[in-house]
Design a protein around this motif. Structure first.
Motif, PDB file in Angstrom:
ATOM      1  N   GLY A 162      21.930  20.943 -60.302  1.00 25.41           N
ATOM      2  CA  GLY A 162      22.879  20.064 -59.628  1.00 25.41           C
ATOM      3  C   GLY A 162      23.801  20.774 -58.656  1.00 25.41           C
ATOM      4  N   GLU A 163      23.905  22.098 -58.761  1.00 15.98           N
ATOM      5  CA  GLU A 163      24.752  22.861 -57.845  1.00 15.98           C
ATOM      6  C   GLU A 163      23.965  23.215 -56.579  1.00 15.98           C
ATOM      7  N   GLN A 164      24.705  23.483 -55.490  1.00 10.96           N
ATOM      8  CA  GLN A 164      24.071  23.819 -54.220  1.00 10.96           C
ATOM      9  C   GLN A 164      24.232  25.309 -53.912  1.00 10.96           C
ATOM     10  N   TYR A 165      23.225  25.843 -53.205  1.00 12.01           N
ATOM     11  CA  TYR A 165      23.196  27.266 -52.884  1.00 12.01           C
ATOM     12  C   TYR A 165      22.720  27.456 -51.448  1.00 12.01           C
ATOM     13  N   VAL A 166      23.226  28.504 -50.817  1.00 15.18           N
ATOM     14  CA  VAL A 166      22.706  28.914 -49.518  1.00 15.18           C
ATOM     15  C   VAL A 166      21.537  29.855 -49.792  1.00 15.18           C
ATOM     16  N   LEU A 167      20.369  29.516 -49.251  1.00 15.76           N
ATOM     17  CA  LEU A 167      19.156  30.290 -49.510  1.00 15.76           C
ATOM     18  C   LEU A 167      18.668  30.929 -48.216  1.00 15.76           C
ATOM     19  N   ILE A 168      18.471  32.231 -48.249  1.00 10.33           N
ATOM     20  CA  ILE A 168      17.951  32.983 -47.108  1.00 10.33           C
ATOM     21  C   ILE A 168      16.567  33.469 -47.513  1.00 10.33           C
ATOM     22  N   LEU A 169      15.530  32.906 -46.881  1.00  8.73           N
ATOM     23  CA  LEU A 169      14.179  32.991 -47.425  1.00  8.73           C
ATOM     24  C   LEU A 169      13.144  33.444 -46.401  1.00  8.73           C
ATOM     25  N   GLU A 170      12.004  33.853 -46.933  1.00  5.88           N
ATOM     26  CA  GLU A 170      10.821  34.126 -46.135  1.00  5.88           C
ATOM     27  C   GLU A 170       9.717  33.184 -46.618  1.00  5.88           C
ATOM     28  N   TYR A 189      22.419  36.006 -54.030  1.00  6.55           N
ATOM     29  CA  TYR A 189      22.918  34.854 -54.786  1.00  6.55           C
ATOM     30  C   TYR A 189      24.146  34.340 -54.058  1.00  6.55           C
ATOM     31  N   LEU A 190      24.034  33.128 -53.449  1.00  7.72           N
ATOM     32  CA  LEU A 190      25.102  32.587 -52.609  1.00  7.72           C
ATOM     33  C   LEU A 190      25.459  31.175 -53.079  1.00  7.72           C
ATOM     34  N   PRO A 191      26.337  31.035 -54.074  1.00 10.36           N
ATOM     35  CA  PRO A 191      26.722  29.703 -54.567  1.00 10.36           C
ATOM     36  C   PRO A 191      27.645  29.000 -53.586  1.00 10.36           C
ATOM     37  N   ALA A 192      27.260  27.803 -53.146  1.00 11.66           N
ATOM     38  CA  ALA A 192      28.012  27.102 -52.107  1.00 11.66           C
ATOM     39  C   ALA A 192      29.403  26.690 -52.579  1.00 11.66           C
ATOM     40  N   ASN A 193      29.569  26.465 -53.885  1.00 14.58           N
ATOM     41  CA  ASN A 193      30.872  25.998 -54.372  1.00 14.58           C
ATOM     42  C   ASN A 193      31.904  27.117 -54.481  1.00 14.58           C
TER      43      ASN A 193
END
Length: 349
Positions: A162-170, A189-193
């Protein structure tokens, strides 16, 4: 006479008494020692049983520990890949990415080598939109940080449903995976909250970034503005090998490098190979492409799609660096029965 008789009786009684004493079985020193030894053995046995009990408890603790670690044996190459890793800062990681999104965490499933995390995309600032849902693969690795004494088992971060995250992906593309795979460009690990809790390799991200500071005042919007500017020159849409997505026969025939009839031989799949099965095959007929008949080739199939000794018509691509000895499927719909030969030939131009 009476005295002689009395003496004789007393002498007989004495001899009888002496005989009884001599013949009586008294315990010897050796038998006493044996009894003591048996007692020692019994006490030792009781100690061993107690020790065994401790070992059983220790074993249970070890099992619980292994459960917490997904039953990973760091010495078992079948379950863990040993990996040398350099710390990279955020700026060094960004040129490697193909996709940047803000996404809500849905859940995960564990495989033998991966933790697969499912997300629903809420916002995208980089990369091609393929689906609203993406699956992020975190490899289970025994990581050694080069030039340090640090080693640990790396797995996915503890995302919260249920939580949101910024994802930097390949983004990784392969015909042998059910969906496109998305891989973290580094252990981010980048938790948006609360971006101040962001980490790289489990450590405070601020130790490994110089252009932006992750404080409690940093907003997701500010971070996305920075990431957009920093990745403006990223042009690579994905890694891996593209394949034909269409399920139409004419598209598969037209887009494939080779259309051949083969007889499937021995399964030569390595124990380290996942998501595919490798077979030795013999080319029986060539419909498209330049290839000799009756030569032996290796073809990578999806598991469970062909049987040894059977003949098929397949649409394939040459695998790089194999001198026409190795082939991969051109699509997920590249295997046909020999009864479809006339239909396939009719689609050839």
């Amino acid at each position: 006479m009476k005295k002689a008789l009395l003496f004789t009786i007393l002498l007989c009684l004495f001899i009888t008494l002496v005989g009884c004493i001599v013949n009586n079985e008294q315990p010897t020193d050796d038998s006493l020692l044996s009894a003591d030894t048996e007692k020692d053995i019994q006490e030792t046995s009781e100690v061993d049983e107690e020790t065994s009990g401790v070992d059983e408890e220790t074993s249970e603790v070890d099992q619980e520990t292994s459960h917490d670690n997904h039953n990973i044996d760091p010495n078992d190459i079948e379950t863990v890949i040993h990996y040398d890793y350099y710390y990279v800062n955020l700026e060094e990681a960004l040129p490697l990415c193909t996709d940047i999104v803000v996404a809500e965490y849905i859940g995960k499933k564990n495989t033998e080598r991966d933790t697969i995390n499912e997300f629903v995309i809420k916002k995208r600032i980089l990369g091609e939109h393929v689906s609203d849902t993406i699956f992020v693969n975190n490899r289970i690795l025994e990581v050694h940080i080069t030039a340090t004494s640090t080693s640990y088992i790396s797995d996915a971060p503890d995302y919260i449903v249920g939580e949101q995250y910024v994802l930097i992906l390949e983004r990784s593309v392969s015909v042998y995976y059910e969906t496109d795979r998305y891989l973290p460009v580094t252990l981010l690990y980048l938790p948006a909250n609360d971006l101040s809790k962001s980490t790289i390799c489990g450590e405070d991200i601020n130790k490994y970034t110089t252009e932006i500071k992750f404080t409690k005042d940093l907003t997701v919007s500010q971070l996305l503005d920075y990431l957009t500017a920093a990745t403006k020159d990223n042009k690579k849409p994905f890694t891996g090998r593209p394949y034909i997505k269409s399920d139409k026969l004419e598209d598969v025939v037209e887009g494939s490098e080779y259309i051949i009839k083969i007889e499937v031989g021995k399964n030569v799949t390595s124990s380290m190979t996942i998501n595919r099965a490798v077979y030795e095959c013999t080319v029986k007929k060539v419909y498209k492409g330049e290839l000799e008949v009756d030569i032996a080739v290796r073809i990578f199939f999806l598991p469970g799609t062909v049987e040894e000794g059977c003949k098929y018509i397949v649409a394939v691509e040459e695998s790089e660096g194999t001198n026409k000895e190795g082939f991969v499927l051109s699509s997920k719909n590249s295997i046909f029965t020999v009864k479809q030969e006339a239909l396939i030939v009719s689609k050839l131009k």
